[in-house]
Design an enzyme around this catalytic site. Sequence first.
Site, mmCIF file in Angstrom:
data_model
loop_
_atom_site.group_PDB
_atom_site.id
_atom_site.type_symbol
_atom_site.label_atom_id
_atom_site.label_comp_id
_atom_site.label_asym_id
_atom_site.label_seq_id
_atom_site.Cartn_x
_atom_site.Cartn_y
_atom_site.Cartn_z
ATOM 1 C CB CYS A 1 5.508 -2.709 2.170
ATOM 2 S SG CYS A 1 4.713 -1.156 1.802
ATOM 3 C CG HIS B 1 7.983 -3.135 -0.999
ATOM 4 N ND1 HIS B 1 6.744 -3.423 -1.514
ATOM 5 C CD2 HIS B 1 7.879 -1.891 -0.444
ATOM 6 C CE1 HIS B 1 5.930 -2.401 -1.274
ATOM 7 N NE2 HIS B 1 6.592 -1.461 -0.636
ATOM 8 C CG ASN C 1 4.290 0.860 -2.247
ATOM 9 O OD1 ASN C 1 3.895 -0.287 -2.022
ATOM 10 N ND2 ASN C 1 4.938 1.584 -1.348
#
Length: 330
Positions: A113, A254, A284
């Site tokens: 990520c 994020h 995500n």
Amino acid sequence: MYAKFHSIGAYVPSKVLSNADLEKMVDTSDEWIIKRTGIKERRIAAENEYTSDMAAKASELAIQRAGLAKEEIDLVVCATVTPDYFNMPATACIISDKLGIRNVQAFDISAACSGFVYALSVAKAFIESGMKKHVLIIGAEKFSSIVDYTDRTTCILFGDGAGAAVISATEDKSEAIIDIHASADGSYADFLVTPAPGAVHPASEQVLAQGLNFVQMKGNETFKLAVKTLTQDVKNILAHNNIDSKDIPHFVPHQANYRIIKAVGDALKMSDEQVVLTVHKYGNTSAASIPMAINDIYESGRLKKGELMLLDTFGGGLTWASGLMPFAGE
Ligand code: ACO
């Protein structure tokens, strides 16, 4: 020479996977997913739509919005943990070919990520050293290709998508990227791992039978560490640059879990208007999450030239990174 955040683009696959769809696949509920993660739906790429395809579409937009000809791009960096191929060729090479950019340096970054902000730090360094002028950086994931849709602890979280940005050289310090902090701690490597295929577990029938090709996550341990690390990381970069959190119009964290974003935002005394949120509609998307979120505020007209963006991310590795910069696009 300075580096500026010149433009943004993103691509989102059309297929929606809703919480109601997941209720039919695993033992979960819309209520549990929303309460624990804030996610309502995520996008899933078509079977024959790969990371490079989504990345190329996002890149086309970013290059066009930078007002550049493709030939002016002199470095392509793709952040992904779901490359078209494990382990070669690099997805960045395939993207370059799909864009029609030849004879250009191209490579991938694997930082889960945190990949997009890692790529941003690489672009900044290449430009400040005078080696490159226009760097195309991409965060792109077909995360659905490594998700086990019988594992309720992971399959509710992830989605597919791509975001891209052009980072360009400038002599004007007022539009330059101010700072980037990127770090990692490999002692937490087992918190988030896709065990196979790789040198440790080359592809075999046993690997498939054990599902080692799917992402595994120690969710709760990762959650606690994410809140602590993200908060400290943002405090550090703001203090280092003598900037108050109230002077940041766009905090772009994020997009892993609404509860993580809320906890970090509250610790920094950020208002809801300052915090960019897309987790409810995209889940995500790993390395794609931050550029997709920036594109979201750009396309909705919220992000204006010269406004400060604070990026903050955390992911497998474990890796984390933050970045502070004005948006230097039109
Ligand atoms: N539906 C219903 N119940 C579930 C589900 C589900 N989908 N998933 C887990 N549960 C259950 C568990 O089995 C457990 O039950 P038990 O108490 O009977 O044992 C209970 O819910 C609580 O489970 P926890 O894992 O403790 O739940 P938590 O509140 O921690 O939420 C989550 C889980 C959403 C995964 C959260 O921990 C999280 O977001 N973690 C961080 C993710 C992250 O930031 N990752 C880093 C970036 S990703 C990257 O780099 C690629």
